[in-house]
Design an enzyme around this catalytic site. Sequence first.
Site, PDB file in Angstrom:
ATOM      1  N   HIS A 217      -8.562 -27.543  65.367  1.00  0.00           N
ATOM      2  CA  HIS A 217      -9.186 -26.234  65.446  1.00  0.00           C
ATOM      3  C   HIS A 217      -8.178 -25.173  65.032  1.00  0.00           C
ATOM      4  O   HIS A 217      -7.265 -24.863  65.798  1.00  0.00           O
ATOM      5  CB  HIS A 217      -9.682 -25.968  66.870  1.00  0.00           C
ATOM      6  CG  HIS A 217     -10.783 -24.963  66.919  1.00  0.00           C
ATOM      7  ND1 HIS A 217     -11.529 -24.725  68.050  1.00  0.00           N
ATOM      8  CD2 HIS A 217     -11.284 -24.138  65.980  1.00  0.00           C
ATOM      9  CE1 HIS A 217     -12.436 -23.790  67.796  1.00  0.00           C
ATOM     10  NE2 HIS A 217     -12.302 -23.417  66.545  1.00  0.00           N
TER      11      HIS A 217
ATOM     12  N   HIS B 175     -22.136 -26.936  65.226  1.00  0.00           N
ATOM     13  CA  HIS B 175     -20.961 -26.274  64.662  1.00  0.00           C
ATOM     14  C   HIS B 175     -19.698 -26.828  65.317  1.00  0.00           C
ATOM     15  O   HIS B 175     -19.673 -27.022  66.532  1.00  0.00           O
ATOM     16  CB  HIS B 175     -21.082 -24.761  64.924  1.00  0.00           C
ATOM     17  CG  HIS B 175     -19.859 -23.985  64.581  1.00  0.00           C
ATOM     18  ND1 HIS B 175     -19.104 -23.328  65.527  1.00  0.00           N
ATOM     19  CD2 HIS B 175     -19.256 -23.759  63.385  1.00  0.00           C
ATOM     20  CE1 HIS B 175     -18.082 -22.723  64.933  1.00  0.00           C
ATOM     21  NE2 HIS B 175     -18.158 -22.961  63.634  1.00  0.00           N
TER      22      HIS B 175
END
Length: 294
Positions: free
Chosen positions: A86, A43
């Site tokens: 992110h 992930h």
Amino acid sequence: MSLRSYVSAALLLAGAALGQRSCNGSPELCGRKYSNVTFVGAHDSAFVGFLPVHNQYLPLDRQMALGVRFLQSQTRKKDGGIEMCHTSCIELDAGSFADYVKPVKTFLDANPNEVITMLVTNPESIAVEKYGDAFKAAGLDGYAFTPDSKLAMGDWPTLEQMIDSGKRLVVFMDYHSDTSKVPYILDEFAYYFETPWGWTDPAFAQCDLDRPDGASPDGRMYIVNHMLNVELDILGFKILIPDQEHAEQTNSVMSIIAQSDLCIAKYGRTPNVVLLDWVNRGDAMGSQRMLNNL
Ligand SMILES: *[C@@H]1O[C@H](CO)[C@@H](O)[C@H](O)[C@H]1NC(C)=O
């Protein structure tokens, strides 16, 4: 190494001695349809480091060296290009998508009997052609698997067929794919459903269908989000960060199999993907072998 790993290794050597080929590391996987294989997935595979914004300790090439064959990543818009950020590029900018995909080309070139899957998220609706350009620039488009039309679950080729055809890279995108523009970037949610993420309970005591909202599990492969988070309270703002402290336990065979068992009870088949943070902690590969009955 567990006894199980010794047995697998011994079988592999015996197979090699007989000239038997192996696919993704196992002779048994060659004849299995892609849709009947379980992959452990990394992930947020691009976010490498030790800070709260990171999800993995190992860079992409070492994730693959460990045995991980499913790579999930998050992309954002930056200066007209695609960047590995992110949530935002201010929070964490891990470089360009063009650079991110390069180790995948190196890996596929060096490992002719391996099938790799990439799942790319595209929350900002970047034109899919730009991803196509990046795959092409890296020399990856030639490896990309392109079905003639949307495949039903039973219509997937076996790993061996994919390897023989040289089409060993499967690419999915969560939103804003368009196969009329880039035929090999497949619509994730046409093929999979996912369980919820953002989990803070280490028991992972559910296997609910979260996305696509209201969809049927029938006819879809499925991705189990087995990533544990901790909630921080910063001046009243609650934020979730990946739990590093309990990674060993989260990624243990016991924890992964316990959640998978709930999934199997619910859907009558094994998860196709189990996504993990910190893939080199715990026993991701041992869990994958067990889920594949190897
Ligand atoms: C593969 O097929 C076997 C036999 O039907 C089934 O038990 C298993 O759950 C399947 N695995 C996946 C990932 O679909």
